[in-house]
Scaffold this active site. Structure first.
Site, PDB file in Angstrom:
ATOM      1  N   TYR A   1       0.813  -1.212   0.000  1.00 24.33           N
ATOM      2  CA  TYR A   1       0.000   0.000   0.000  1.00 24.33           C
ATOM      3  C   TYR A   1       0.854   1.272   0.000  1.00 24.33           C
ATOM      4  O   TYR A   1       0.423   2.300  -0.506  1.00 24.33           O
ATOM      5  CB  TYR A   1      -0.912   0.024   1.237  1.00 24.33           C
ATOM      6  CG  TYR A   1      -2.225  -0.688   1.056  1.00 24.33           C
ATOM      7  CD1 TYR A   1      -2.275  -2.036   0.755  1.00 24.33           C
ATOM      8  CD2 TYR A   1      -3.425   0.000   1.188  1.00 24.33           C
ATOM      9  CE1 TYR A   1      -3.487  -2.686   0.599  1.00 24.33           C
ATOM     10  CE2 TYR A   1      -4.641  -0.641   1.031  1.00 24.33           C
ATOM     11  CZ  TYR A   1      -4.665  -1.980   0.738  1.00 24.33           C
ATOM     12  OH  TYR A   1      -5.877  -2.614   0.584  1.00 24.33           O
TER      13      TYR A   1
ATOM     14  N   LYS B   1       3.445 -15.165   3.000  1.00 24.39           N
ATOM     15  CA  LYS B   1       3.742 -15.877   1.754  1.00 24.39           C
ATOM     16  C   LYS B   1       5.253 -16.068   1.726  1.00 24.39           C
ATOM     17  O   LYS B   1       5.948 -15.691   0.773  1.00 24.39           O
ATOM     18  CB  LYS B   1       3.224 -15.065   0.552  1.00 24.39           C
ATOM     19  CG  LYS B   1       3.254 -15.811  -0.777  1.00 24.39           C
ATOM     20  CD  LYS B   1       2.237 -16.953  -0.888  1.00 24.39           C
ATOM     21  CE  LYS B   1       2.432 -17.712  -2.188  1.00 24.39           C
ATOM     22  NZ  LYS B   1       1.576 -18.910  -2.283  1.00 24.39           N
TER      23      LYS B   1
ATOM     24  N   ASP C   1      -2.564 -18.354   0.640  1.00 20.44           N
ATOM     25  CA  ASP C   1      -3.502 -19.161  -0.162  1.00 20.44           C
ATOM     26  C   ASP C   1      -4.183 -20.228   0.710  1.00 20.44           C
ATOM     27  O   ASP C   1      -5.403 -20.414   0.671  1.00 20.44           O
ATOM     28  CB  ASP C   1      -2.806 -19.780  -1.392  1.00 20.44           C
ATOM     29  CG  ASP C   1      -1.484 -20.473  -1.072  1.00 20.44           C
ATOM     30  OD1 ASP C   1      -1.009 -20.366   0.081  1.00 20.44           O
ATOM     31  OD2 ASP C   1      -0.925 -21.131  -1.972  1.00 20.44           O
TER      32      ASP C   1
ATOM     33  N   ASP D   1      -6.593  -7.090   3.879  1.00 23.99           N
ATOM     34  CA  ASP D   1      -7.678  -6.454   3.126  1.00 23.99           C
ATOM     35  C   ASP D   1      -8.535  -7.537   2.463  1.00 23.99           C
ATOM     36  O   ASP D   1      -9.766  -7.513   2.526  1.00 23.99           O
ATOM     37  CB  ASP D   1      -7.079  -5.517   2.071  1.00 23.99           C
ATOM     38  CG  ASP D   1      -8.158  -4.841   1.239  1.00 23.99           C
ATOM     39  OD1 ASP D   1      -9.131  -4.351   1.826  1.00 23.99           O
ATOM     40  OD2 ASP D   1      -8.021  -4.818   0.000  1.00 23.99           O
TER      41      ASP D   1
ATOM     42  N   ASP E   1     -12.621  -9.226   3.688  1.00 20.19           N
ATOM     43  CA  ASP E   1     -13.843  -9.307   2.871  1.00 20.19           C
ATOM     44  C   ASP E   1     -14.326 -10.759   2.788  1.00 20.19           C
ATOM     45  O   ASP E   1     -15.527 -11.042   2.865  1.00 20.19           O
ATOM     46  CB  ASP E   1     -13.607  -8.771   1.449  1.00 20.19           C
ATOM     47  CG  ASP E   1     -13.846  -7.268   1.353  1.00 20.19           C
ATOM     48  OD1 ASP E   1     -13.578  -6.566   2.350  1.00 20.19           O
ATOM     49  OD2 ASP E   1     -14.293  -6.795   0.293  1.00 20.19           O
TER      50      ASP E   1
HETATM   51  C1  IPM Z   1     -10.615  -1.412   3.517  1.00 24.70           C
HETATM   52  C2  IPM Z   1     -10.805  -0.787   2.161  1.00 24.70           C
HETATM   53  C3  IPM Z   1      -9.643   0.153   1.878  1.00 24.70           C
HETATM   54  C4  IPM Z   1      -8.366  -0.648   1.870  1.00 24.70           C
HETATM   55  C5  IPM Z   1      -9.787   0.974   0.583  1.00 24.70           C
HETATM   56  C6  IPM Z   1     -11.063   1.791   0.582  1.00 24.70           C
HETATM   57  C7  IPM Z   1      -8.604   1.877   0.358  1.00 24.70           C
HETATM   58  O1  IPM Z   1     -10.939  -1.779   1.199  1.00 24.70           O
HETATM   59  O2  IPM Z   1     -10.512  -0.660   4.511  1.00 24.70           O
HETATM   60  O3  IPM Z   1     -10.602  -2.640   3.619  1.00 24.70           O
HETATM   61  O4  IPM Z   1      -7.985  -1.212   0.844  1.00 24.70           O
HETATM   62  O5  IPM Z   1      -7.716  -0.697   2.908  1.00 24.70           O
HETATM   63 MG    MG Z   2     -11.035  -3.751   1.968  1.00 25.68          MG
END
Ligand code: IPM
Ligand code: MG
Length: 355
Positions: A138, A189, A221, A245, A249
């Site tokens: 990042y 990794k 993975d 990240d 999700d």
């Molecule tokens: C998160 C989001 C952010 C990230 C984006 C909006 C920059 O996806 O907080 O998980 O990638 O960190």
């Molecule tokens: Mg995210």
């Protein structure tokens, strides 16, 4: 207790409004929250030409904690880097050194039906995904899109971690595990990437200071697979910025919806930014259908982590539980037989259910 409220874009304002409503109701019973609002993201760009105006940054710096909504929107994606809404959040994380991102993944008994998984896989799930938030691909330099001598353009990002960056997130992981089931799984990794080889080495070394905590390692993975094969094996998962990240999700589906996931991003001095894990969801913004529970639960995390108001945080969590048990559902967690409610009504119901 000074709180900077940064609702942002998309569904950010409507879900943040519900969290503020809940905080105000808590305040009525004797706590003084000084809440000040400022623009961030696309709305700040529209109003002031920059997604993170100087006033917003200084308000965030001065505040004891920050309640953040979401930022972004389709029409901002073509802006130059640095002016895109997402850059504001990244700058805030970096400037305030909010390196420890806690994303608790806890399944609510009432929501098991809304999950894509079988009951026996997700029932009773309670893990913390701890994501390093201020380094890695990042922020690593060099970065960019450059034309090389062969005439081709190359996209470049740098995966980079210093020992001290790894060590400080490792300590947070082990200390967090000590308050829980004493298990840390570090995700890397290391088989392919030197950065991750260093990650594993420092995790292992730091783990020796916590002999009472079990440390295991998984490659990213395999971790992605294990997380849905048998999520309850995990207590604390600690991982790098990009992997965290992605895994968060994925993990959101275990509890039914990303609309349920709160998060806290803390610096070494205890300052925190609290935000729902979901994004700005421009497709459903302004329609009063977004789930405000992630924002409301983020406010509860704020009370606990930044202000040590454990009892008040528990009251909010209890109220959310009650509302769900009573069958109220926003569209993302709706299941036949439940009562479909909007964003605003969900917020009202939580306030009414506060013990
Ligand atoms: C998160 C989001 C952010 C990230 C984006 C909006 C920059 O996806 O907080 O998980 O990638 O960190
Ligand atoms: Mg995210």
């Amino acid at each position: 207790m000074k709180i900077a409220v940064l609702p942002g874009d998309g569904i950010g304002p409507e879900v943040t409004r519900q969290a503020v409503k809940v905080l105000k109701s808590i305040a009525r019973r004797g706590h003084a929250f000084d809440m000040q609002e400022a623009l961030i993201g696309g709305c700040a760009y529209d109003a002031a030409g920059h997604p993170l105006p100087a006033e917003t940054l200084s308000l965030a710096r001065e505040a004891d904690s920050i309640l953040f909504g979401a930022e972004g929107g389709f029409h901002y994606e073509s802006l130059p880097r640095g002016l895109r809404p997402g850059d504001a959040l990244l700058t805030l994380r970096r400037e305030l050194d909010l390196f420890a991102n806690f994303r608790p993944i806890v399944s609510a008994p009432a929501l098991i039906e809304a999950s894509n998984f079988k009951r026996e896989v997700v029932e009773g799930l309670d893990l913390v995904l701890l994501r390093e938030l201020t380094s890695d691909l990042y922020f690593g330099e060099p970065r960019g899109i450059e034309k090389a001598l062969d005439g081709e353009r190359y996209g470049i990002n740098t995966m980079r971690y210093s020992e001290s960056e790894i060590r400080r997130i490792a300590h947070v992981a082990f200390r967090t595990a000590r308050e829980r089931r004493r298990k840390v799984c570090s995700v890397d990794k290391a088989n392919v990437l030197e950065t991750m080889e260093l990650w594993r080495e420092i995790m292992t070394e730091t783990g020796q200071e916590y002999p009472d905590v079990e440390l295991t390692h998984l490659y990213i993975d395999a971790a992605a697979m294990e997380l849905i094969r048998n999520p309850r094996q995990f207590d604390v998962i600690v991982t790098a910025n990009l992997f965290g990240d992605i895994l968060s999700d994925e993990a959101s589906m275990l509890v039914g919806s990303i609309g349920m996931l709160p998060s806290a991003s803390l610096s070494a001095d205890g300052k925190g930014l609290y935000e729902p894990v979901h994004g700005c969801a421009p497709d459903i913004a302004g329609k009063d259908i977004a789930n405000p529970l992630a924002a409301i639960l983020s406010a509860a995390m704020m009370l606990r982590q930044s202000f040590k108001l454990d009892e008040e945080a528990a009251r909010i969590e209890k109220a959310v539980d009650t509302v769900l048990r009573d069958g109220a559902r926003t569209a993302d967690i709706f299941w036949p037989g439940c009562v479909l409610v909007g964003t605003e009504e969900m917020g009202d119901r939580v306030v009414a259910a506060l013990p």
